[in-house]
Structure formats: C-alpha cells, structure tokens
Design an enzyme around this catalytic site. Structure first.
Site, short mmCIF file in Angstrom:
data_model
loop_
_atom_site.label_atom_id
_atom_site.label_comp_id
_atom_site.label_asym_id
_atom_site.label_seq_id
_atom_site.Cartn_x
_atom_site.Cartn_y
_atom_site.Cartn_z
N CYS A 1 23.28 -29.70 -19.20
CA CYS A 1 24.00 -30.27 -20.34
C CYS A 1 23.45 -31.67 -20.55
O CYS A 1 22.51 -32.08 -19.88
CB CYS A 1 25.52 -30.23 -20.15
SG CYS A 1 26.23 -31.43 -19.00
N HIS B 1 20.02 -31.37 2.76
CA HIS B 1 21.21 -31.91 3.41
C HIS B 1 22.52 -31.30 2.94
O HIS B 1 23.50 -31.33 3.69
CB HIS B 1 21.28 -33.43 3.19
CG HIS B 1 20.17 -34.16 3.87
ND1 HIS B 1 20.05 -35.53 3.77
CD2 HIS B 1 19.13 -33.74 4.64
CE1 HIS B 1 18.98 -35.92 4.47
NE2 HIS B 1 18.41 -34.84 4.98
#
Length: 142
Positions: free
Chosen positions: A65, A98
C-alpha cells in the site's frame, strides 16, 4: 512455493513487477490485489493475504500500500502472521533472520519498483536463524 500477494491502488505497478519476478522463479502466485489505480480499501487485500498464511494455503505473503503501514496492521491481526514493513533489503533480511516474518509489507510511495523486487528476493531467500530469536518470536503471539 505458493505466495499470496495483495495491494491497494498505490501498488498495481509494483505487484505486476513482483509477480513477473516470482513467476520467473517458478513460484505459484495467488493474486488478491487490484489492478486499478482507483481508490480501494487496503484492509480488504491485507486480510485475504493474511488468511492464506493463517490457513496455511500459502507459505509467504506480500502486501503493498502507499505507506505499507495500514496493510501491515491489517495483516498482523491474524494468528500466526508476522508481517514486516520493509523499505530496504537489509530490513527485509533481518525480518526473516530475526523475526521469522511470513509477510513482507512494501511502502509503494517510499520505495522504487526495483527496490521492492530486490526486497522480495532477499525476503524469500533468507532463512530464519532460530536460536535465541525463536524464543522471542514465540512471545509475539498472545
């Protein structure tokens, strides 16, 4: 690999380039995004991609978006979804290493199409490190 993609009116050109890249790599793409620049509501597309992840229909998702924020917020309402807003390849890589992100959110108004494709490439090629990060990722879900 099966990958779901969704975008609002800020992302048709980005989606087109990303889908072309994904298909050139042999991936199957589930397309929920609009192909129009007419205004639409980003949550409609973010939820569809997130549902595919939640229901294990697709392995990864891509949402686009204008800022990347609203569609990421919508996707992150779903169980098991870890949607990361990324604007560089390094952030895309860290979101996988991570955080074990399974959806990448791309801010179309703040990245180029070339950057977006390269972020998707890094996102899909990076493997979660696990270890100390696995404990942290487990704490994300309530």
């Amino acid at each position: 690999m099966k990958i779901s993609i969704g975008n609002d009116h800020a992302g048709p050109a980005y989606k087109k380039a990303i889908v072309a890249y994904l298909e050139s790599k042999g991936h199957q793409v589930v397309n929920y995004g609009t192909d129009s620049f007419d205004s639409v509501d980003y949550p409609d597309f973010g939820h569809k991609v997130a549902l595919d992840i939640e229901n294990k229909i697709s392995e990864y998702g891509i949402v686009i978006c204008g800022s990347g924020n609203g569609i990421a917020m919508s996707a992150n309402k779903h169980q098991g979804v870890r949607c990361a807003l990324c604007w560089t390849k390094e952030i895309a890589e860290l979101s996988r290493l991570h955080n074990n992100a399974n959806i990448i959110s791309i801010p179309a108004r703040f990245t180029s199409i070339e950057q977006a494709v390269s972020m998707v490439e890094v996102f899909l090629e990076t493997v979660f490190e696990g270890g100390r990060h696995a404990t942290r990722v487990d704490k994300i879900s309530c």
